[in-house]
Design a protein around this motif. Structure first.
Motif: not given
Length: 93
Positions: A52-58, A63-68, A72-74
């Motif tokens: 999760v932490i790596e995902l947030l940094y990446i 410049e991707i909205d992690v919630c968006e 999609g995964v959801r």
């Protein structure tokens, strides 16, 4: 351990890759921005899961909205759960 070859994980990886390519950022540059070894990004393609932490940094670096991204995964998760529920025998009968 859970497989890195799930539809959900493939969707997430593909979304990140598509964004990285859209902004013309190399894997090496992304690795530098998030301060990880380039080979770790390579390993995320099939040998290890992104935490999760790596995902947030990446996501931030791209410049991707992690919630968006996660919405999609959801949707994939919901579809799988609905399919599994429809395939299982009715409870209490």
């Amino acid at each position: 351990t859970r497989s890195v070859f799930t539809d959900e994980y493939a969707f997430m990886r593909q979304s990140l890759k598509k964004r990285r390519n859209a902004i013309k950022m190399t894997q090496k540059k992304l690795a530098e921005k998030v301060n990880i070894a380039p080979r770790l990004l390579e390993n995320m393609k099939g040998e290890r899961r992104l935490d999760v932490i790596e995902l947030l940094y990446i996501a931030e670096a791209l410049e991707i909205d992690v919630c968006e991204l996660l919405s999609g995964v959801r949707e994939i998760v919901r579809q799988k759960m609905q399919t599994a529920e429809a395939a299982s025998p009715a409870k209490g009968k």
